[in-house]
Enzyme design. Structure first.
Site: not given
Length: 227
Positions: A86, A194, A196
């Site tokens: 991002c 994302h 994560e």
């Protein structure tokens, strides 16, 4: 394996990155303030999302001029894995470590939801645990995620197999549905979604964990198996 999570003023996904590496993957990780960061002791570098410097000027533009980015350039040349997600992707683009640019989303609205991605290239240090063509569910959260490059650059990306992830249902207008690309060397990956935030089933998807597992497996094969 030891991960560095580089924290800029305005980063807000740094703890997510730290959790993915430390808790979900079970490896060593440190959160490093960008001014004090020394990246020499780390096997991989993570650049988290957020709003570095408040997204002033352009997203990632101010952060890309910081001294730690000079270290990133050197580490990239040395083949150290670098993952930018991002805002981290935006920083890598502004720093010239990846080709292309990110524009406002096509519908000029912030988007925050899960998207299906297609793994276009599983022959990288970030994607070896995926199957080619595998569809994975990863969340997005961005306002400037519309990936753009000119036709010549797009042709080079395709020829070099640098397009790693594409959107199954392009949410932001990115050229050729691109969600993530690598540098030519293949050790720097930038992506808007994302991973994560998708490392445990309780988070609604664990599909992102394979990305970090791929990095760990590559490191073990390169440094542990041959030791």
């Amino acid at each position: 394996m030891k991960f560095a999570v580089v924290v800029f003023p305005g980063s807000n996904c740094d703890r997510d990155m730290y959790y993915a590496a430390k808790d979900a993957l079970g490896q060593e990780a440190d959160m490093l303030w960008y001014k004090d960061a020394n990246l020499d002791r780390y096997d991989a570098i993570l650049i988290p999302g957020g709003f570095s410097y408040g997204d002033y000027l352009r997203c990632g533009a101010i952060a890309s001029t910081s001294n730690v980015v000079k270290q990133l350039r050197e580490k990239a040349k040395q083949g150290v894995p670098i993952l930018g997600v991002c805002n981290g992707f935006q920083i890598l683009l502004e720093a010239g470590l990846l080709p292309g640019a990110l524009l406002r989303n096509e519908k000029l609205k912030f988007m925050c939801h899960f998207e299906d991605l297609v793994v276009e290239n599983n022959d990288t240090i970030f994607t070896s645990n995926y199957e080619k063509g595998e569809v994975i569910s990863i969340p997005i959260a961005h306002n400037e995620g519309n990936y753009y490059c000119d036709e010549e650059t797009l042709a080079q990306l395709k020829a070099n197999n640098q397009i790693v992830f594409t959107y199954k249902n392009n949410p932001n207008g990115s050229v050729s549905d691109i969600a993530g690309v690598t540098n030519e060397q293949g050790n720097v990956l930038g992506m808007m979604p994302h991973p994560e935030r998708a490392v445990e089933a309780i988070l609604n998807s664990a599909d992102g964990l394979k990305l970090f597992q791929s990095m760990l497996q590559n490191w073990r094969e390169k440094y542990v198996a041959g030791a």
